[in-house]
Design a protein around this motif. Structure first.
Motif, PDB file in Angstrom:
ATOM      1  N   ASP A   1       0.837  -1.198   0.000  1.00  0.00           N
ATOM      2  CA  ASP A   1       0.000   0.000   0.000  1.00  0.00           C
ATOM      3  C   ASP A   1       0.874   1.251   0.000  1.00  0.00           C
ATOM      4  O   ASP A   1       2.102   1.182  -0.054  1.00  0.00           O
ATOM      5  N   ARG A   2       0.230   2.414   0.058  1.00  0.00           N
ATOM      6  CA  ARG A   2       0.966   3.672  -0.063  1.00  0.00           C
ATOM      7  C   ARG A   2       1.975   3.873   1.062  1.00  0.00           C
ATOM      8  O   ARG A   2       2.958   4.594   0.902  1.00  0.00           O
ATOM      9  N   SER A   3       1.727   3.251   2.199  1.00  0.00           N
ATOM     10  CA  SER A   3       2.667   3.376   3.319  1.00  0.00           C
ATOM     11  C   SER A   3       3.811   2.375   3.234  1.00  0.00           C
ATOM     12  O   SER A   3       4.721   2.403   4.063  1.00  0.00           O
ATOM     13  N   GLY A   4       3.770   1.479   2.243  1.00  0.00           N
ATOM     14  CA  GLY A   4       4.822   0.476   2.081  1.00  0.00           C
ATOM     15  C   GLY A   4       4.540  -0.830   2.764  1.00  0.00           C
ATOM     16  O   GLY A   4       5.390  -1.720   2.799  1.00  0.00           O
ATOM     17  N   LYS A   5       3.324  -1.010   3.302  1.00  0.00           N
ATOM     18  CA  LYS A   5       2.970  -2.235   4.010  1.00  0.00           C
ATOM     19  C   LYS A   5       2.499  -3.305   3.036  1.00  0.00           C
ATOM     20  O   LYS A   5       1.728  -3.039   2.125  1.00  0.00           O
ATOM     21  N   LEU A   6       2.964  -4.545   3.262  1.00  0.00           N
ATOM     22  CA  LEU A   6       2.582  -5.660   2.400  1.00  0.00           C
ATOM     23  C   LEU A   6       1.091  -5.945   2.495  1.00  0.00           C
ATOM     24  O   LEU A   6       0.523  -6.077   3.574  1.00  0.00           O
ATOM     25  N   MET A   7       0.433  -6.063   1.317  1.00  0.00           N
ATOM     26  CA  MET A   7      -0.999  -6.332   1.252  1.00  0.00           C
ATOM     27  C   MET A   7      -1.306  -7.764   0.810  1.00  0.00           C
ATOM     28  O   MET A   7      -2.295  -8.357   1.225  1.00  0.00           O
ATOM     29  N   GLY A   8      -0.481  -8.313  -0.053  1.00  0.00           N
ATOM     30  CA  GLY A   8      -0.737  -9.654  -0.555  1.00  0.00           C
ATOM     31  C   GLY A   8       0.343 -10.092  -1.514  1.00  0.00           C
ATOM     32  O   GLY A   8       1.212  -9.306  -1.909  1.00  0.00           O
ATOM     33  N   VAL A   9       0.293 -11.361  -1.906  1.00  0.00           N
ATOM     34  CA  VAL A   9       1.304 -11.961  -2.761  1.00  0.00           C
ATOM     35  C   VAL A   9       0.622 -12.756  -3.863  1.00  0.00           C
ATOM     36  O   VAL A   9      -0.288 -13.541  -3.594  1.00  0.00           O
ATOM     37  N   VAL A  10       1.057 -12.560  -5.097  1.00  0.00           N
ATOM     38  CA  VAL A  10       0.534 -13.295  -6.243  1.00  0.00           C
ATOM     39  C   VAL A  10       1.531 -14.367  -6.633  1.00  0.00           C
ATOM     40  O   VAL A  10       2.703 -14.085  -6.867  1.00  0.00           O
TER      41      VAL A  10
ATOM     42  N   TRP B   1      -5.672  -5.735  -7.194  1.00  0.00           N
ATOM     43  CA  TRP B   1      -5.034  -4.746  -6.345  1.00  0.00           C
ATOM     44  C   TRP B   1      -5.862  -3.465  -6.287  1.00  0.00           C
ATOM     45  O   TRP B   1      -6.351  -2.993  -7.309  1.00  0.00           O
ATOM     46  N   PRO B   2      -6.010  -2.851  -5.124  1.00  0.00           N
ATOM     47  CA  PRO B   2      -6.711  -1.568  -5.029  1.00  0.00           C
ATOM     48  C   PRO B   2      -5.873  -0.445  -5.631  1.00  0.00           C
ATOM     49  O   PRO B   2      -4.656  -0.594  -5.810  1.00  0.00           O
ATOM     50  N   PRO B   3      -6.498   0.679  -5.956  1.00  0.00           N
ATOM     51  CA  PRO B   3      -5.751   1.814  -6.519  1.00  0.00           C
ATOM     52  C   PRO B   3      -4.611   2.233  -5.590  1.00  0.00           C
ATOM     53  O   PRO B   3      -4.749   2.231  -4.369  1.00  0.00           O
ATOM     54  N   GLY B   4      -3.484   2.593  -6.191  1.00  0.00           N
ATOM     55  CA  GLY B   4      -2.344   3.047  -5.416  1.00  0.00           C
ATOM     56  C   GLY B   4      -1.406   1.950  -4.972  1.00  0.00           C
ATOM     57  O   GLY B   4      -0.387   2.231  -4.330  1.00  0.00           O
ATOM     58  N   THR B   5      -1.716   0.698  -5.316  1.00  0.00           N
ATOM     59  CA  THR B   5      -0.848  -0.412  -4.918  1.00  0.00           C
ATOM     60  C   THR B   5       0.469  -0.374  -5.694  1.00  0.00           C
ATOM     61  O   THR B   5       0.475  -0.183  -6.918  1.00  0.00           O
ATOM     62  N   ARG B   6       1.556  -0.572  -4.987  1.00  0.00           N
ATOM     63  CA  ARG B   6       2.864  -0.703  -5.622  1.00  0.00           C
ATOM     64  C   ARG B   6       3.227  -2.171  -5.650  1.00  0.00           C
ATOM     65  O   ARG B   6       3.186  -2.837  -4.616  1.00  0.00           O
TER      66      ARG B   6
END
Length: 437
Positions: free
Chosen positions: A256-265, A273-278
């Motif tokens: 996410d925008r703060s750099g926190k891991l959201m998930g793994v493909v 992925w939601p908008p703004g995902t890196r």
């Protein structure tokens, strides 16, 4: 380990170990044979995880191939998921006849998705997990398969290991007399509850690969071999036999925008992925892993009894090594790099590159085409390539010397050339070291 590949758990959970750099570096120094630790050398048993829920011809073929190349397999039997605190079971549709016909030992593993607690040996949750474990053994026996080992895979919060031990006791009782093993994370090694926990099982698996929990980590590989050495030495200090799980895969991680891991493909797991995902890709360096294996084959702590690879190659996988790569690394040998140029057609001619070696990645790839008896009138490249054509010579090169992921046996188109008449042409493919930036 990750969840079963269909359906994924929420947004796709962490591939394996999730550790902060601080925790990782808090462990002891690297293992070396000059130290006083009692060591061993020579061949190590090597098994592989099969982590597919949906069995199909490709999975069956993978089992047959692994049976020839490995010392056994660990098959995912089911995953327990949570709706709040209510458990449900997602079972794999195992082809028992394929396993029964294998010559090597077959183990089963039960994956339990993250759960915050509370833990109790006698509560309904523990009884449910133990019941699923027992049912997997019962299913295997009913199909004529003797299970060599049962593994419990649960990434417990490191401060709750004491509570998790209650589950471990319940599951061990449920699967007796089958050999019982638990998977563990390096973050647990410094916890006082770790040693009592692993002593409840016959052995344990130390998973030494990870997806960084923060995009600020700056790592591009799933396995840090330096940390793996430290973790293995730390584990060996307990004097308890253990196995080490090593990676064969790559994955795409979303932050996410703060750099926190959201998930793994990973293979067969997709995420919206939601908008703004890196997104960042993480892979396994085959050369570094081979060097680590070679080191352990030559000299290792005596407590290190086995390597288990996550995962067994399946032909339909897109983010996993192929057998030539894994076979080389298992032997402690860097995979051989060898490319072949392929020409098709007379005029125009289509140019492709084929991987006839063992390596799964190539850096600095170029294909040189030379010809006589004609003049070039047109040419083009596929995305990711550039071409310079003059003086009866055309050189196709990866843009900026960028890395190419071409598995062994695979072929990829590069571009094409058109002449004013038929030409006598030849092509050569090679790797080179691009200049440092």
């Amino acid at each position: 380990m990750r969840p079963l590949d269909d359906p994924p758990s929420s947004a796709g959970r962490l591939a394996h170990v999730v550790l902060s750099t601080f925790t990782a570096l808090a462990l002891v120094g690297p293992f070396g044979c000059h130290q006083s630790t009692t060591t061993a050398s020579g061949p190590l048993p090597q098994r592989g995880y099969l982590w597919q829920r949906a069995w199909n011809p490709a999975v069956q073929a993978a089992v047959h191939e692994a049976d020839k190349r490995m010392d056994g397999m660990v098959i995912i039997g089911a995953e327990i998921l949570w709706n709040g605190s209510t458990p449900t079971t997602n079972r794999a549709n195992i082809d028992w006849s394929t396993l029964k016909n294998a010559q090597k030992p077959m183990a089963l593993v039960l994956r339990v998705a993250p759960y915050p607690g509370p833990f109790s040996e006698e509560d309904s949750t523990a009884k449910y997990i133990a019941g699923v474990a027992k049912s997997l053994i019962t299913d295997a026996t009913a199909h004529g398969l003797t299970v060599s080992e049962f593994q419990l895979d649960f990434d417990c919060a490191q401060k709750k290991l004491s509570g998790y031990s209650l589950w471990v006791k319940a599951v061990r009782t449920a699967v007796l007399p089958t050999r019982f093993v638990i998977t563990t994370l390096p973050a647990w090694l410094n916890e006082p509850e770790f040693s009592p926990l692993v002593r409840l099982a016959d052995s344990y698996v130390l998973q030494v690969h990870s997806v960084p929990i923060s995009s600020q980590a700056g790592e591009s590989f799933l396995l840090d071999t330096g940390l793996a050495r430290k973790w293995v030495q730390k584990a060996a200090g307990l004097g308890i036999p253990f196995s080490v799980a090593l990676p064969t895969y790559r994955c795409l991680a979303g932050y996410d925008r703060s750099g926190k891991l959201m998930g793994v493909v990973m293979d067969s797991v997709d995420v919206a992925w939601p908008p703004g995902t890196r997104t960042l890709e993480f892979s396994t360096d085959a050369d570094d892993t081979a060097a680590l294996v070679n080191e352990w084959l030559s000299c290792r702590p005596r407590e290190l009894k086995e390597l288990i690879w996550y995962r067994i190659p399946v032909a339909t996988d897109q983010r996993n090594w192929r057998w030539p790569t894994l076979t080389a690394v298992m032997a402690g040998r860097k995979p051989a790099h060898k490319l072949q140029a392929v020409q098709r057609g007379d005029n125009p001619i289509d140019i492709s590159v084929k991987n006839t070696g063992e390596a799964d990645k190539q850096v600095g790839v170029r294909v040189t085409v030379t010809w006589t008896g004609a003049s070039i009138v047109a040419f083009d490249t596929l995305p990711g390539w550039t071409v310079v054509a003059k003086n009866e010579r055309a050189v196709f090169t990866r843009i900026d010397g960028s890395q190419m992921e071409l598995p062994p046996g695979n072929e990829r188109s590069v571009g094409w050339l058109r002449f004013d008449k038929l030409a006598n042409s030849a092509s050569v493919a090679e790797e080179f070291s691009p200049p440092r930036r």
